[in-house]
Scaffold this active site. Structure first.
Site, mmCIF file in Angstrom:
data_model
loop_
_atom_site.group_PDB
_atom_site.id
_atom_site.type_symbol
_atom_site.label_atom_id
_atom_site.label_comp_id
_atom_site.label_asym_id
_atom_site.label_seq_id
_atom_site.Cartn_x
_atom_site.Cartn_y
_atom_site.Cartn_z
ATOM 1 N N ILE A 374 40.033 40.119 35.905
ATOM 2 C CA ILE A 374 39.539 39.296 35.122
ATOM 3 C C ILE A 374 38.483 37.682 35.934
ATOM 4 O O ILE A 374 38.142 37.431 35.510
ATOM 5 C CB ILE A 374 40.735 38.602 34.577
ATOM 6 N N GLY A 375 38.529 38.068 37.357
ATOM 7 C CA GLY A 375 38.041 36.650 37.789
ATOM 8 C C GLY A 375 37.161 37.628 39.046
ATOM 9 O O GLY A 375 38.335 39.012 39.263
ATOM 10 N N LYS A 397 46.329 38.750 43.062
ATOM 11 C CA LYS A 397 44.774 38.370 43.052
ATOM 12 C C LYS A 397 44.536 39.444 44.809
ATOM 13 O O LYS A 397 45.733 39.519 45.764
ATOM 14 C CB LYS A 397 45.584 36.517 43.947
ATOM 15 N N ASP A 487 43.324 20.225 47.464
ATOM 16 C CA ASP A 487 42.322 20.257 46.521
ATOM 17 C C ASP A 487 42.189 19.887 45.294
ATOM 18 O O ASP A 487 42.219 21.116 44.629
ATOM 19 C CB ASP A 487 41.353 21.483 47.509
#
Length: 639
Positions: A374-375, A397, A487
């Protein structure tokens, strides 16, 4: 009356020079050719970077935050100093300046952001301009990547991660600049990063002249850390904090130095020979320092395998140990820079063995199926898969160990999210080593990132308060544990299908403690950075509050301040100007404006904490998470 003209010193050509890699640019296909594997996904050919219009985070790998305040001793040498004495003193100085990525307490690992070479460091405010090293791109998956200067409006080329340097014990000490990470630097060298071409270096002498020059520069640069009042820091007994060297190769770009003054030296990367010497020193010193940090003069131990195994075993029981194992693996890889390929493969196995002690045993493919990508980011890819035992969807991941610029940061992906559990933090189920890939299995959040909402929708104040309240709960928990996210932005906020908000992307986080209360690394995404981070002043968890304030502006205006400007110009404005204002200030209530004013305060000491903001009247408007569901539906209908 007439003096004899002095003879010019003879400077030899570089010795033992090797041209190992040649990179070119194909104008027809408009892409780089001959890139090393490490750079292939970073520069030029990364389709994700081309298609994404979001700015990328950065880490500046030029400095490391030492764990203790150390003053360099004044060294007086006669002209007949021998090489041995000088080399010893240099090693001592280099050791003092090394930084520690490991947390000072076992609560959680310190995230040391150094992942790639990128645009750069800032010069201290007194010296004028901000100087970025090579431009850096970091994908949303928390990896720094470098590339050419920004060409697309929303693609930020940001400075690379600056290794951490030591912060003064008192929060208010305005030390500026960073200690060298141990590399040799010629006169005028500065630890900051710059657009800098890598120069060939002679295989080099470590004799008295070279050592004295470097020692002098360290002393001169160290003086910049003193408070502006002119008072010198109290001398402390010399210790040797554990060090970790940036192993990522830095890209070659020419640069122009602008506005250096006041005794500051233009930043410069160490040459390849300097890096090898620095890495070899730290690789030798890292083992004993990890084992016995209270005895700085312990002699280096030659058996890296034994130390790695010990530190890896400690890693399995505490997050601090995990970071320690990462450091040693990194140090070993750094020391192998100039060694045969066989040693490099061995170094990879050492790092893999250390990581294996932290992750779960087994093969996740036995329990997961129906993988669907998906990414993709600069550190790896993200897939969704189905857990056979429960039938639920999970996110996986996948990160290739061999393609990471700062592979020790992978420990953050495993340890931080594993050890800290909170309703508003993305849940990590397990992690595995599959061949040479790290797989992190975590909960799948169907709502996507907050970025999709702020880009395609306009949020009302009730929805903004709902997001802020959940984010502040997560930050209050992390800050109470001594963890700085570093972040915070809309890209790092994920939403569940029911509207629950969760904080993700912990690859740049850092640990603070009583022993190490402040950080000084240039880490984060430029438009969301706080002034003290850009100015290289010591900072703590309050930097997350500033970034959250910028995210509030995102939710109101649709983008952060100065988003139309290049990252360097935006960072200069953030550093030098008053806090940014809302474009649509006339459309917000006094409560929201007051809430924002408590976060966007230039003085970190006056900035509100997460706990204080949770009690702010504006958050009384917060509703249930379901308020955000219509926004997610609207975002799905946009390409």
């Amino acid at each position: 009356m007439f003096s004899k003209k002095k003879k010019k010193p003879l400077i030899s050509m570089p010795s033992n020079f090797e041209h190992r890699v040649h990179t070119g640019f194909d104008k027809r296909e408009n892409k780089y050719v001959g890139l090393p594997l490490q750079w292939a996904s970073i520069v030029g050919n990364n389709q994700i970077l081309k298609s994404s219009n979001r700015p990328l985070p950065l880490v500046d790998p030029s400095e490391i935050t030492p764990t203790e305040i150390l003053d360099l001793k004044t060294i007086v040498r006669p002209h007949h100093n021998n090489n041995k004495a000088d080399t010893t003193s240099l090693n001592s100085s280099s050791t003092m300046m090394m930084g520690s990525m490991a947390p000072m307490n076992p609560m959680a690992p310190g995230a040391h952001p150094m992942m790639s070479h990128g645009p750069g460091m800032m010069m201290p405010p007194e010296t004028g301009g901000i100087v970025l090293p090579k431009t850096s791109h970091v994908a949303r998956s928390n990896s720094l990547r470098s590339s050419s200067p920004p060409r697309v409006r929303r693609v930020a080329n940001v400075p690379p991660s600056v290794p951490e340097e030591e912060g003064p014990p008192a929060a208010g000490t305005p030390g500026v600049g960073g200690a060298s990470s141990g590399g040799f630097k010629p006169p005028g060298a500065h630890p900051s990063l710059l657009y800098n071409s890598q120069h060939a270096h002679a295989n080099g002498a470590t004799g008295p002249l070279a050592v004295r020059t470097d020692q002098t520069n360290l002393q001169q640069y160290r003086s910049n850390l003193a408070p502006p009042s002119g008072g010198s820091m109290p001398q402390q007994q010399q210790t040797s904090p554990v060090g970790s060297v940036a192993s990522g190769t830095r890209s070659n770009h020419s640069h122009t130095n602008n506005g250096n003054s006041g005794g500051s030296y233009p930043p410069m990367y160490p040459t390849s020979h300097q890096q090898q010497q620095q890495q070899q020193q730290q690789a030798k010193q890292g083992g004993d320092q990890n084992q016995n940090p209270l005895h700085p003069h312990a002699h280096p131990h030659p058996h890296h395998h034994q130390h790695l195994a010990k530190s890896a075993s400690r890693a399995s029981s505490s997050s601090g140990g995990a970071s320690s194992a990462a450091q040693q693996a990194s140090g070993a890889s750094g020391g192998a820079a100039g060694q045969p390929k066989q040693d490099q493969r061995l170094t990879h196995e050492q790092f893999r063995a250390a990581l294996q002690m932290v992750v779960s045993a087994g093969d996740p493919r036995e329990n997961l199926d129906h993988f669907n990508k998906i990414g993709e980011g600069s550190t790896g890819t993200v897939c969704i898969a189905t857990d056979k035992s429960t039938g639920r969807q999970v996110a996986v991941k996948k990160m290739d160990l061999r393609k990471q610029q700062r592979r020790e940061l992978l420990f953050n992906e495993v340890v931080i999210m594993r050890d800290y559990h909170h309703p508003n933090i993305v849940e990590t189920y397990s992690s595995f080593l599959v061949n040479d890939e790290l797989w992190v299995v975590m909960e799948y959040l169907e709502g996507g990132a907050l970025t999709d909402i702020v880009t395609h929708s306009r949020m009302d104040e009730e929805q903004i308060a709902t997001v802020c309240k959940q984010c502040l709960k997560a930050l209050a928990y992390l800050h109470s544990q001594g963890v700085i996210h570093r972040d915070i932005k809309s890209d790092s906020i994920l939403l569940a299908a029911d509207g629950r908000v969760k904080l993700s992307d912990f690859g740049f986080c850092a640990q603070v403690s009583q022993e190490l209360p402040k950080r000084k690394s240039l880490v984060g995404t430029p438009y969301w950075m706080s002034p003290e981070v850009i100015s290289r002043l010591p900072y703590g968890p309050e930097v997350d509050i500033w970034s959250l304030g910028i995210m509030v502006i995102e939710m109101v205006d649709g983008e952060p301040p100065f988003f139309n400007e290049p990252p360097l110009q935006a960072m200069r404005r953030i550093r030098d100007m008053q806090p940014p204002n809302l474009k649509n200030a006339h459309k917000v209530s006094p409560r929201l404006q007051s809430f924002l004013d408590r976060m966007l305060v230039r003085d970190p000491a006056q900035r509100a904490t997460a706990a204080e903001l949770l009690a702010h009247p504006f958050l009384r408007q917060a509703g249930p998470p379901s308020l955000l569901v219509p926004l997610m539906r609207n975002a799905r209908h946009h390409p």
